[in-house]
Every structure is written in C-alpha cells, then in structure tokens.
Design an enzyme around this catalytic site. Structure first.
Site, PDB file in Angstrom:
ATOM      1  N   VAL A   1      18.349  17.312  32.693  1.00 16.08           N
ATOM      2  CA  VAL A   1      17.870  16.069  32.086  1.00 16.08           C
ATOM      3  C   VAL A   1      18.520  15.988  30.716  1.00 16.08           C
ATOM      4  CG1 VAL A   1      15.838  14.964  31.031  1.00 16.08           C
ATOM      5  CG2 VAL A   1      15.695  15.813  33.361  1.00 16.08           C
ATOM      6  N   CYS A   2      18.889  14.772  30.301  1.00 16.23           N
ATOM      7  CA  CYS A   2      19.390  14.530  28.946  1.00 16.23           C
ATOM      8  C   CYS A   2      20.621  15.410  28.662  1.00 16.23           C
ATOM      9  CB  CYS A   2      18.229  14.767  27.966  1.00 16.23           C
ATOM     10  SG  CYS A   2      18.508  14.203  26.281  1.00 16.23           S
ATOM     11  N   THR A   3      20.711  16.014  27.491  1.00 15.00           N
ATOM     12  CA  THR A   3      21.900  16.803  27.135  1.00 15.00           C
ATOM     13  C   THR A   3      21.952  18.155  27.843  1.00 15.00           C
ATOM     14  OG1 THR A   3      20.743  17.554  25.152  1.00 15.00           O
ATOM     15  CG2 THR A   3      22.252  15.710  24.881  1.00 15.00           C
TER      16      THR A   3
END
Lengths: 215, 215
Positions: free
Chosen positions: B98-100
């Site tokens: 998820v995300c970075t």
C-alpha cells in the site's frame, strides 16, 4: 489539546487506528492511548498496541474517544473504566466514539438524552440508556469521523489538506457496507451468525442500564 | 495461508492496520507482523505495534505485504530487508503493498516490468526501477485493497460479508482525496511542504535503483 483514546482488550483496532492516523497529523493535538496498565493491549484478532498512559496517569482530555469492538461488553460493567470516562467527560470538549464504543459511553451515563449511533447490529441497545439511536453517516467509519472532527476544530481547509496528504479516496469494490444497501439474505445471515454474541451483549447492556437506574 | 506483513519504524500504520482488520476476519489466513526484532515498532507518529515474528523466524508467505510511510526510505537500502523480501516473494502467491510500500518492493527488484502504483507524491519514482507507474483505484486505500484481495481469494460473497460485518461504508466529508479531485492550490501547497523530504526520497530511490543496476 489532549486527545485521550481508550485502548482495551478485544477492541476493533481499526476503530482506533483510523482516527489516530488522521488526528495525529494535527500538531495542536497530543494523542494518548490509555488503558489500566502499560502492557500491550490485544485487539479482537490479536494485534497488540502499546498504551502511552494508564487511566490513573492520563491527562485531562479535551477530546475523549472510545473505539468499539467485542471487548466493549466487559467495559460496560467495569467501575474503574466507567468512573474514568465520567471524570474525563466532565472536563472534555468533545466526547466521542466509533461503533459500539458508544455503548460504553452510554453505560457511563454520558449519552442520556443525546442522539447517538452505533454498529447496526447493536444500535437499538442505546435506547436502554436513554440515548436516542440514530443511523447517520459519521457512524462506524473512524476515518470519516476524524476528518469531520478535524474540520470542526481546525477548519475545512486543514481537514482537506490532511485528506489529500493521506490520499484518502475510498472506493469500496462492493456496494453493501450497510444493512440498507446489502442483500437481505446477507444481513439475515450475519444476524444469525452473531446471534449468540449479540444476546450476551444485549444482556450486559440491560444490566448496565439497570445499574444506571434508567431502565 | 500465511500472510506476512512487514512492520517497520516510521511506517504509516493505517496502511497496515486497515488491511489487517479486513484480512484477519478470514479464518483461512494467518497474519504475521514481522520485523528485525520483537520489540515494539513505532509508526511515524509514535503508535507502537508489536511484531509477532522476526524476519529470520517468519514463515514463508503466501501473501507478502509491505505498508508505506516515511520510514520506507531506509528500507530501500537495507540489504537484510531487501533479501528477506526477495526470498519471501519467490515463494509467495501475492506480492502486495500500500502507498510507498511499493517503492520497497521495487528496490528489491520485485516490480521490474510490472504495473504498480504508489502515493501520488512519489508515483514517478517507480519508473527508476523499471516498473510501470499507474494511478488506479486500489492504490493507497488499504481497506479497499484488502477487500479486493479477499474477493480474489474467497469470492465476492465472503468479501461482501466482511464489508457488512465491518459496516464499511466510507463517505468522506470532503471531495479532494486525490490530486485530480483536490484544488490545484492545495496540491501545490502539499508538494511545497513535502519538497525537502521528497528530495531525499527521490535521491534514495535513485541510489536504490542504481544498486539494482537498472537505472
């Protein structure tokens, strides 16, 4: 401002971690995770979070917060927790909860005469405590709740900034996150699967309400 | 099935706690929170979560998961973490983030040639690793991601049941959780506020890509 968030065994951790993620982005807010001891607190599935303060050592809350989860039923007859919540609420500007956390506030007598909400399976139990059950938007979504609270506190501009920083743009893959939008068979099946636990929760709510001398 | 979720200092805890809440509702899934030691791991704001397993003691993942957050930049040059991820990924059925978190998978060489996504501020950095950056729906919302994964694994019916049990019906108070939907001034202001950190993240990404001998 001090935000005092109650941790407890068998809570639904997302009810707490969602608002935590939003609120701790605001420098004005100091977040405290409080429980009876400083030992790790397991959520209903075993995820362990560490408290920052004990109930006795907690600062006075400006914002008091109680998450939901199955563990809520033991809190409803826990004199230490209920008196902690009453004491904190008397000095707090906002008294808040997500999901069945509202039943704990209700058991402390803090919702009597107020409109309040709860997880759909347990919503009716609020009435035992003289609260007015309502099914409204900022209900069980801790993230939405916290962004709404942040907007009250700091204005829409800063709440929107936090939302964009989080890239919070939820798009559930499925419709049906509420009993109104889900298929009736699925709602019935979940009621059935939770019947035994809901019976227990109901019994505890009635006892806690009787203890409040309202029921 | 074993779900191995990486914990690390200065992660964005909601990237992990959101999927955890969904996935641990499925009895077939055993969730493991892994880090170098069993000591509490603080997220970027200080919320401390306890690991269940060390990297060395982790079972082989069927589903490997990496959350995002500022702490991701140190993982991108951390040989122990990168080799752990490579070893786990080689036996996993799903390699997810998820995300970075995707930048860490990319630094391990696991996204080369694949379509991948990331937080909007850092999306372009995926290209350094030979990944194809895409901005898609199941991006930074860990809850939506996990429900989609659950539907892949167990069918839509059971994913919908979990969604209703959670009463997951998000309705953000504001529009603007993405750079496309937010006001351009707000997007610019967040870019500006994050410029120093993004410069560091960028430099690390370039070094990590060079180390992969792709850049």
């Amino acid at each position: 401002m001090q935000v005092v968030m109650l941790l407890y065994p068998r809570m639904t951790q997302l009810d707490l971690t969602g608002p935590y993620e939003v609120l701790d982005r605001f420098e004005e807010l100091n977040l405290h995770l409080v429980w009876k001891t400083l030992d790790p607190v397991p959520d209903v599935y075993g995820l362990r979070i560490l408290p920052t303060d004990t109930l006795a050592g907690s600062p006075q809350a400006d914002i008091l917060f109680v998450p939901g989860g199955p563990g809520q039923i033991s809190l409803m007859e826990d004199k230490d927790v209920l008196s902690f919540l009453r004491r904190q609420a008397s000095g707090a500007r906002y008294v808040t909860s997500v999901c069945t956390g509202s039943l704990v506030l209700a058991a402390a007598g803090l919702l009597t005469g107020y409109r309040a909400t709860c997880h759909w399976l347990s919503l009716g139990q609020l009435a035992y405590f003289g609260a007015v059950p309502v099914s409204e938007r900022v209900v069980t979504s801790g993230i939405d709740f916290a962004l709404t609270l942040a907007a009250c506190l700091f204005g829409e501009g800063r709440a929107k900034r936090a939302q964009l920083a989080m890239e919070y743009d939820p798009k559930p893959a499925f419709v049906g996150g509420t009993p109104a939008s889900a298929k009736p068979e699925l709602v019935a099946s979940l009621r059935e699967a939770n019947a035994a636990f809901q019976k227990e929760r109901e019994a505890v709510a009635r006892r806690a309400a009787a203890a409040l001398q309202i029921a």
